[in-house]
Scaffold this motif. Structure first.
Motif, PDB file in Angstrom:
ATOM      1  N   ILE A 159      10.730  -6.369   2.429  1.00  0.00           N
ATOM      2  CA  ILE A 159       9.694  -7.571   2.554  1.00  0.00           C
ATOM      3  C   ILE A 159       8.848  -7.185   1.345  1.00  0.00           C
ATOM      4  O   ILE A 159       8.477  -8.027   0.778  1.00  0.00           O
ATOM      5  CB  ILE A 159       9.213  -7.544   4.016  1.00  0.00           C
ATOM      6  N   THR A 160       8.196  -5.904   1.307  1.00  0.00           N
ATOM      7  CA  THR A 160       7.213  -5.654   0.372  1.00  0.00           C
ATOM      8  C   THR A 160       7.995  -5.581  -1.159  1.00  0.00           C
ATOM      9  O   THR A 160       7.482  -6.022  -2.128  1.00  0.00           O
ATOM     10  CB  THR A 160       6.612  -4.164   0.384  1.00  0.00           C
ATOM     11  N   ASN A 161       9.187  -5.608  -1.358  1.00  0.00           N
ATOM     12  CA  ASN A 161      10.078  -5.618  -2.483  1.00  0.00           C
ATOM     13  C   ASN A 161      10.018  -7.200  -3.059  1.00  0.00           C
ATOM     14  O   ASN A 161      10.162  -7.577  -4.225  1.00  0.00           O
ATOM     15  CB  ASN A 161      11.512  -5.218  -2.426  1.00  0.00           C
ATOM     16  N   LEU A 162       9.979  -8.082  -2.097  1.00  0.00           N
ATOM     17  CA  LEU A 162      10.085  -9.467  -2.189  1.00  0.00           C
ATOM     18  C   LEU A 162       8.781  -9.821  -3.146  1.00  0.00           C
ATOM     19  O   LEU A 162       9.129 -10.758  -4.272  1.00  0.00           O
ATOM     20  CB  LEU A 162       9.850 -10.481  -1.018  1.00  0.00           C
ATOM     21  N   PHE A 168       5.755 -11.493 -13.856  1.00  0.00           N
ATOM     22  CA  PHE A 168       4.804 -10.522 -14.676  1.00  0.00           C
ATOM     23  C   PHE A 168       4.177  -9.326 -13.932  1.00  0.00           C
ATOM     24  O   PHE A 168       4.430  -8.310 -14.085  1.00  0.00           O
ATOM     25  CB  PHE A 168       3.763 -11.251 -15.469  1.00  0.00           C
ATOM     26  N   ILE A 169       3.544  -9.772 -12.860  1.00  0.00           N
ATOM     27  CA  ILE A 169       2.701  -8.782 -12.089  1.00  0.00           C
ATOM     28  C   ILE A 169       3.556  -8.210 -11.060  1.00  0.00           C
ATOM     29  O   ILE A 169       3.305  -6.919 -10.322  1.00  0.00           O
ATOM     30  CB  ILE A 169       1.476  -9.394 -11.359  1.00  0.00           C
ATOM     31  N   GLY A 170       4.876  -8.794 -10.732  1.00  0.00           N
ATOM     32  CA  GLY A 170       5.500  -8.078  -9.373  1.00  0.00           C
ATOM     33  C   GLY A 170       5.783  -6.738  -9.164  1.00  0.00           C
ATOM     34  O   GLY A 170       5.149  -6.305  -8.240  1.00  0.00           O
ATOM     35  N   VAL A 174       3.706  -4.594  -6.105  1.00  0.00           N
ATOM     36  CA  VAL A 174       4.434  -4.120  -5.077  1.00  0.00           C
ATOM     37  C   VAL A 174       4.063  -2.586  -4.836  1.00  0.00           C
ATOM     38  O   VAL A 174       3.539  -2.129  -3.570  1.00  0.00           O
ATOM     39  CB  VAL A 174       6.003  -3.863  -5.247  1.00  0.00           C
ATOM     40  N   ILE A 175       3.602  -1.763  -5.804  1.00  0.00           N
ATOM     41  CA  ILE A 175       3.112  -0.566  -5.774  1.00  0.00           C
ATOM     42  C   ILE A 175       1.789  -0.547  -5.230  1.00  0.00           C
ATOM     43  O   ILE A 175       1.363   0.127  -4.356  1.00  0.00           O
ATOM     44  CB  ILE A 175       3.221   0.187  -7.103  1.00  0.00           C
ATOM     45  N   TRP A 176       0.915  -1.816  -5.588  1.00  0.00           N
ATOM     46  CA  TRP A 176      -0.216  -1.868  -5.167  1.00  0.00           C
ATOM     47  C   TRP A 176      -0.326  -2.052  -3.528  1.00  0.00           C
ATOM     48  O   TRP A 176      -1.207  -1.307  -2.800  1.00  0.00           O
ATOM     49  CB  TRP A 176      -1.146  -2.902  -5.878  1.00  0.00           C
ATOM     50  N   ILE A 177       0.371  -2.893  -3.203  1.00  0.00           N
ATOM     51  CA  ILE A 177       0.432  -3.253  -1.601  1.00  0.00           C
ATOM     52  C   ILE A 177       1.007  -2.098  -1.021  1.00  0.00           C
ATOM     53  O   ILE A 177       0.321  -1.711   0.148  1.00  0.00           O
ATOM     54  CB  ILE A 177       1.616  -4.479  -1.415  1.00  0.00           C
ATOM     55  N   ARG A 178       1.943  -1.166  -1.524  1.00  0.00           N
ATOM     56  CA  ARG A 178       2.391  -0.054  -0.559  1.00  0.00           C
ATOM     57  C   ARG A 178       1.275   1.156  -0.734  1.00  0.00           C
ATOM     58  O   ARG A 178       1.468   2.067  -0.054  1.00  0.00           O
ATOM     59  CB  ARG A 178       3.763   0.453  -1.224  1.00  0.00           C
ATOM     60  N   GLY A 179       0.831   1.156  -1.911  1.00  0.00           N
ATOM     61  CA  GLY A 179      -0.251   2.161  -2.036  1.00  0.00           C
ATOM     62  C   GLY A 179       0.387   3.593  -2.395  1.00  0.00           C
ATOM     63  O   GLY A 179      -0.019   4.656  -2.497  1.00  0.00           O
ATOM     64  N   ASN A 180       1.750   3.080  -2.773  1.00  0.00           N
ATOM     65  CA  ASN A 180       2.564   4.539  -3.276  1.00  0.00           C
ATOM     66  C   ASN A 180       3.751   3.899  -4.161  1.00  0.00           C
ATOM     67  O   ASN A 180       3.911   2.461  -4.154  1.00  0.00           O
ATOM     68  CB  ASN A 180       3.048   5.244  -2.157  1.00  0.00           C
ATOM     69  N   PHE A 181       4.687   4.594  -4.594  1.00  0.00           N
ATOM     70  CA  PHE A 181       5.892   4.195  -5.376  1.00  0.00           C
ATOM     71  C   PHE A 181       6.760   3.778  -4.403  1.00  0.00           C
ATOM     72  O   PHE A 181       7.906   2.995  -4.568  1.00  0.00           O
ATOM     73  CB  PHE A 181       6.213   5.206  -6.321  1.00  0.00           C
ATOM     74  N   TYR A 182       6.759   4.066  -3.041  1.00  0.00           N
ATOM     75  CA  TYR A 182       7.767   3.648  -2.096  1.00  0.00           C
ATOM     76  C   TYR A 182       7.016   3.434  -0.862  1.00  0.00           C
ATOM     77  O   TYR A 182       5.812   3.669  -0.759  1.00  0.00           O
ATOM     78  CB  TYR A 182       8.833   4.990  -1.914  1.00  0.00           C
ATOM     79  N   VAL A 183       7.593   2.808   0.290  1.00  0.00           N
ATOM     80  CA  VAL A 183       6.860   2.535   1.644  1.00  0.00           C
ATOM     81  C   VAL A 183       6.823   4.151   2.313  1.00  0.00           C
ATOM     82  O   VAL A 183       7.355   4.833   2.526  1.00  0.00           O
ATOM     83  CB  VAL A 183       7.913   1.900   2.492  1.00  0.00           C
ATOM     84  N   ALA A 184       5.404   4.320   2.270  1.00  0.00           N
ATOM     85  CA  ALA A 184       4.945   5.624   2.513  1.00  0.00           C
ATOM     86  C   ALA A 184       3.750   5.629   3.488  1.00  0.00           C
ATOM     87  O   ALA A 184       3.368   4.638   4.118  1.00  0.00           O
ATOM     88  CB  ALA A 184       4.442   6.490   1.176  1.00  0.00           C
ATOM     89  N   ASP A 185       3.125   6.954   3.713  1.00  0.00           N
ATOM     90  CA  ASP A 185       1.801   6.877   4.551  1.00  0.00           C
ATOM     91  C   ASP A 185       1.042   5.905   4.261  1.00  0.00           C
ATOM     92  O   ASP A 185       0.577   5.324   5.425  1.00  0.00           O
ATOM     93  CB  ASP A 185       1.226   8.229   4.713  1.00  0.00           C
TER      94      ASP A 185
END
Lengths: 418, 168
Positions: A159-162, A168-170, A174-185
């Motif tokens: 879902i965050t990948n969507l 342009f900003i996609g 995604v990194i901003w929403i997750r707060g990391n390069f992947y789904v993390a703490d």
């Protein structure tokens, strides 16, 4: 300052200071509801009940839940499920309510579509209701992440990948929403905040707006009849209760409402006690593992129809990539119902069975969404992929093309009477 | 009357300006709080020694929480791609971020079929990382890397990486 005399009771004392009698009249005792309705009009109160159950069960889960990638899974599956007294009950109530609340939302929504309760002054009721649907969806998604099982993790990943599909900003988004390069703490903790505080707050505010939006246009009725509420209310207050077309919300309407709530609660607790497993996917009882995708992943049943629209477009068409078409269709599917009052070009407010072509349109839409839901859970291979493709095309065509055409015809045949 | 009106206008504009500037700063602070932390940004490097890898061997290493697929292709009949393969110490390697470019699931390497297959939506990639079937819109992404002897430093953009992605 207003004049205060000695009060003879606590009620009178409060009334002097807070005008409680007047408030009660405005909110309930003289809030008028048509007589000509059926049990489908009770879904609002059923939803209110389900939301209250979600809040209350959520409070108890919150006492033991830990929003940390190392602790979350065990805090749910060990502490809550095995240690805390009745922890299992709160969890099953929360999970089942989260699932059936969408069933009732869909019934509520399709009742509105069937009886034409979204137009001719009722647009804000519809729009505020759709806002609730969207915020409930966000609430469901953020909550699904919290047990931190495999399904939680990979749903969050997909879902965050969507958002990466936004031009342009996609990728940065995604990194901003997750707060990391992947789904993390960081992802888990911020979605925890959204789930237990910000989104419920927004939902409560929109519920207030949704109720308020009913005040001026009033509730629709089974025949779409244009009722003069002031006139009918006067009749009722003058004792002509039989002749009046309306009843007060309290105590007349609510008594019937609560009967429906009672029947529904028996069904709900039956599910909580004996069939909770449909809301508890077995894959989610395996702890989240960022290095291993489960062989088959799918969303909860209430998101399947839009998920199927997302993946229905599985091949490139001309210069457009399959993924971009799917994302665009998915985006449209998620907002299209907001525009229903304007896609329906007819002024006629009547139940679908009295509206000719609209009747067929309504049932084809229902069947198409059921097909999308069923195929959304099946692996997207072979014939399944094609059924998904055609059902997705049908869904978009029904709302964007067919509805405006048939309702324009209907408007012409009634001579633009409104 | 006219004077009072303009005085109220001034108060309104003054408050509007203060709240607009305050609002912009507040939004900036909120956006920044959601940004990845400095520690997250700093922990973005992984070093892999490729010398122990045998021809045909497939390895997955972790970089920034993502799987990185590495296959040593020299001495095998696996498809080679001069433009995108990474050459370290005489070896010919595929180095890619192992996430399906569709929606980020991890495809599995099937050595017998010489391709990667994604279980989520059926996407497939060949031994060069190129998407050959299904919804993935592009080949596997290439992680930024730098070659140091027989070692690969993931997260740093070396000259070989820049050459492959056309930044040199």
């Amino acid at each position: 300052m207003a004049h205060f005399s000695k009060a003879n009771s606590i009620g009178e004392w409060l009334d002097q200071r807070l005008a409680t009698k007047k408030l009660w009249k405005v909110l309930a005792a003289e809030y008028w509801v048509p007589k000509n309705i059926n049990f489908l009009w009770a879904m609002g109160v059923v939803l209110m009940t389900m939301f209250s159950i979600l809040v209350i069960s959520g409070i108890f889960l919150l006492m033991y839940y830990k929003p940390d990638v190392h602790l979350a899974f065990d805090s749910v599956n060990y502490t809550i499920m095995q240690e805390a007294y009745y922890g299992w009950l709160w969890r099953h109530m929360h999970a089942v309510a989260a699932s059936v609340v969408f069933l009732v939302i869909y019934i509520h929504m399709f009742t509105g579509i069937y009886y034409g309760s979204y137009k001719q002054g009722r647009e804000m009721i519809w729009i505020s209701g759709m806002l609730l649907f969207v915020t409930f969806s966000a609430e469901a998604f953020s909550g699904y992440m919290l047990p931190w099982g495999q399904m939680s993790y990979w749903a969050a990943q997909v879902i965050t990948n969507l958002f990466g599909g936004i031009p342009f900003i996609g990728p940065d988004l995604v990194i901003w929403i997750r707060g990391n390069f992947y789904v993390a703490d960081s992802t888990l903790t911020r979605f925890f905040m959204l789930h237990v505080f910000l989104l419920p707050l927004v939902i409560m505010a929109i519920i207030g707006l949704h109720f308020y939006s009913l005040r001026i246009p009033h509730v629709n009725n089974q025949d779409g009849e244009d009722i003069d509420f002031d006139y009918e209310a006067e009749k009722y207050k003058n004792g002509q209760k039989r002749e009046s077309k309306v009843i007060p919300f309290w105590p007349v309407f609510i008594s019937k409402d609560l009967f429906v709530v009672g029947v529904f609660m028996i069904f709900y607790f039956y599910l909580v006690g004996f069939h909770y497993e449909f809301a508890m996917d077995p894959i989610n009882f395996e702890p989240a593992n960022p290095m291993k995708t489960p062989p088959h992943i799918y969303p909860e049943w209430y998101f399947l129809w839009s998920y199927e629209v997302l993946r229905g477009f599985f091949f490139d068409i001309g210069p457009f990539k399959a993924m971009s078409i799917g994302l665009t269709a998915f985006g449209i599917a998620n907002v299209i119902f907001f525009f229903l009052p304007w896609l329906d070009k007819s002024p006629v407010v009547a139940p679908a069975h009295k509206r000719g072509a609209f009747k067929y349109w309504f049932w084809i839409l229902v069947i198409d969404m059921i097909i999308l839901t069923v195929y959304g859970k099946l692996p997207p291979t072979g014939a399944n992929a094609w059924i998904g493709f055609f059902a997705s095309i049908t869904f978009l065509a029904l709302l964007l093309v067919v509805l405006p055409i048939i309702t324009k015809k209907e408007a012409k045949s009634v001579g633009g009477a409104a | 009357m006219a004077i009072e009106q303009s005085r109220r206008d001034f108060l309104g504009m003054a408050f509007g300006a203060v709240s607009a500037i305050g609002g912009i700063f507040a939004l900036g602070a909120m956006k920044a709080t959601w940004d990845p932390l400095p520690s997250v940004m700093a922990a973005g490097f992984t070093t892999v020694d490729l010398s122990p890898m045998k021809p045909g061997e497939f390895r997955t290493v972790t970089w920034r929480g993502k799987p990185i697929f590495i296959i040593r292709k020299d001495g095998t009949d696996l498809k080679k791609c001069d433009k995108t393969d990474v050459k370290v110490g005489g070896g010919d390697y595929l180095v890619r971020i192992g996430l399906c470019t569709h929606l980020g699931c991890i495809p599995a390497w099937e050595p017998q079929n010489k391709k990667f297959k994604c279980a989520c939506h059926g996407g497939e990639f060949d031994a060069c990382g190129t998407n050959i079937f299904g919804p993935p819109p592009r080949p596997f992404d290439i992680p930024p890397f730098k070659i140091e002897g027989t070692k690969l430093v993931l997260g740093e953009e070396g000259p070989e990486y820049k050459k492959i992605v056309g930044k040199a």
